[in-house]
Design a protein around this motif. Structure first.
Motif, PDB file in Angstrom:
ATOM      1  N   UNK A  59      41.284  51.592  50.814  1.00  8.45           N
ATOM      2  CA  UNK A  59      42.043  51.980  49.626  1.00  8.45           C
ATOM      3  C   UNK A  59      42.761  50.750  49.080  1.00  8.45           C
ATOM      4  N   UNK A  60      43.267  50.861  47.859  1.00  3.35           N
ATOM      5  CA  UNK A  60      43.840  49.705  47.163  1.00  3.35           C
ATOM      6  C   UNK A  60      45.275  50.013  46.735  1.00  3.35           C
ATOM      7  N   UNK A  61      46.217  49.220  47.236  1.00  4.40           N
ATOM      8  CA  UNK A  61      47.628  49.325  46.861  1.00  4.40           C
ATOM      9  C   UNK A  61      48.118  47.911  46.581  1.00  4.40           C
ATOM     10  N   UNK A  62      47.906  47.456  45.348  1.00  2.00           N
ATOM     11  CA  UNK A  62      48.170  46.070  44.986  1.00  2.00           C
ATOM     12  C   UNK A  62      49.314  46.014  43.973  1.00  2.00           C
ATOM     13  N   UNK A  63      50.256  45.126  44.214  1.00  2.00           N
ATOM     14  CA  UNK A  63      51.395  44.964  43.311  1.00  2.00           C
ATOM     15  C   UNK A  63      50.996  44.036  42.165  1.00  2.00           C
ATOM     16  N   UNK A  64      50.190  44.560  41.252  1.00  3.77           N
ATOM     17  CA  UNK A  64      49.702  43.787  40.107  1.00  3.77           C
ATOM     18  C   UNK A  64      49.264  44.776  39.043  1.00  3.77           C
ATOM     19  N   UNK A  65      49.187  44.343  37.797  1.00  2.00           N
ATOM     20  CA  UNK A  65      48.717  45.245  36.740  1.00  2.00           C
ATOM     21  C   UNK A  65      47.269  45.667  36.994  1.00  2.00           C
ATOM     22  N   UNK A  66      46.962  46.882  36.566  1.00  2.00           N
ATOM     23  CA  UNK A  66      45.575  47.348  36.649  1.00  2.00           C
ATOM     24  C   UNK A  66      44.814  46.926  35.403  1.00  2.00           C
ATOM     25  N   UNK A  67      43.510  46.716  35.499  1.00  2.78           N
ATOM     26  CA  UNK A  67      42.701  46.829  36.714  1.00  2.78           C
ATOM     27  C   UNK A  67      42.909  45.636  37.646  1.00  2.78           C
ATOM     28  N   UNK A  68      42.683  45.885  38.931  1.00  2.00           N
ATOM     29  CA  UNK A  68      42.770  44.821  39.926  1.00  2.00           C
ATOM     30  C   UNK A  68      41.451  44.052  39.898  1.00  2.00           C
ATOM     31  N   UNK A  69      41.459  42.832  39.398  1.00  5.58           N
ATOM     32  CA  UNK A  69      40.236  42.030  39.273  1.00  5.58           C
ATOM     33  C   UNK A  69      40.146  41.064  40.454  1.00  5.58           C
ATOM     34  N   UNK A  70      39.125  41.241  41.273  1.00 11.04           N
ATOM     35  CA  UNK A  70      38.911  40.398  42.445  1.00 11.04           C
ATOM     36  C   UNK A  70      37.812  39.404  42.127  1.00 11.04           C
ATOM     37  N   UNK A  71      38.189  38.169  41.843  1.00 15.68           N
ATOM     38  CA  UNK A  71      37.237  37.125  41.483  1.00 15.68           C
ATOM     39  C   UNK A  71      36.738  36.459  42.757  1.00 15.68           C
ATOM     40  N   UNK A  72      35.518  36.787  43.131  1.00 14.85           N
ATOM     41  CA  UNK A  72      34.963  36.301  44.387  1.00 14.85           C
ATOM     42  C   UNK A  72      34.411  34.889  44.235  1.00 14.85           C
ATOM     43  N   UNK A  73      34.480  34.133  45.332  1.00 17.44           N
ATOM     44  CA  UNK A  73      33.895  32.793  45.376  1.00 17.44           C
ATOM     45  C   UNK A  73      32.587  32.781  46.151  1.00 17.44           C
ATOM     46  N   UNK A  74      32.438  33.691  47.094  1.00 21.25           N
ATOM     47  CA  UNK A  74      31.201  33.850  47.867  1.00 21.25           C
ATOM     48  C   UNK A  74      30.933  35.341  48.022  1.00 21.25           C
TER      49      UNK A  74
END
Length: 198
Positions: A59-74
């Motif tokens: 599950x996702x509980x992130x202290x940031x504005x939505x949407x939570x963008x996960x910029x992957x490197x690999x």
């Protein structure tokens, strides 16, 4: 009575000791707390933890504005256990469009798939994610896992479902009993569009 109390206490302590050394069950929640590509609280770390624990619900509980963008490197680790990934998004209804709150952005990944479920991930559920930008891979590869449910996701489009974020291919499955969407239920549908191939 005194004898019964001693037996009861022994059983309670034995059960507590066993629970401390047993791996987490597949029902345990693993919480993502950061959009960072790796490290404690990251989505990558959550997948590794689930693999080590034999399963779980991410599950996702992130202290940031939505949407939570996960910029992957690999590319993310392969999923080798039954897992639930629950983005808890605002899925489509008859009157409103779906709106993702978790975005997996593969535009910085040179090669690899968004999510890859091996044949040991039977019964997994993928829900409420926007997966895009994997131009040299699949948004979702179900590699032999059976009875997987894929519901309320955007594959190849952004969080609002209005702009293309292409993967090379959207979804590819070699598993049996895979459900893409929910039959007869509009709120379970996915948007799979904007991808380069199929």
């Amino acid at each position: 009575m005194r004898h019964f109390n001693r037996i009861s206490l022994f059983i309670i302590f034995a059960l507590l000791a066993i629970s401390m050394v047993m791996p987490a069950s597949a029902q345990d929640d693993i919480i993502v707390t950061t959009i960072a590509d790796n490290g404690e609280g990251s989505f990558r770390e959550a997948i590794l933890t689930a693999n080590d624990n034999g399963g779980g619900t991410i599950r996702f509980m992130i202290d940031a504005p939505r949407p939570y963008v996960m910029e992957l490197e690999t590319a993310l680790p392969e999923i080798t256990v039954p897992i639930v990934i629950d983005g808890e998004s605002e899925c489509a209804t008859d009157t409103t469009a779906s709106k993702m709150r978790v975005v997996i952005d593969g535009s910085g990944v040179p090669f690899g798939d968004g999510l890859y479920l091996t044949d040991e991930a039977d019964g997994s559920v993928i829900k409420g994610l926007s997966i895009g930008g994997f131009v040299d891979g699949l948004g979702l590869f179900i590699g032999g896992a059976e009875n997987v449910i894929v519901t309320c996701n955007h594959i190849g489009v952004d969080a609002l479902g209005t702009e293309a974020t292409p993967n090379d291919k959207g979804i590819y499955s070699t598993g049996m009993g895979v459900s893409i969407g929910t039959l007869g239920d509009v709120s379970g549908r996915n948007i799979i569009s904007g991808n380069i191939g199929y």
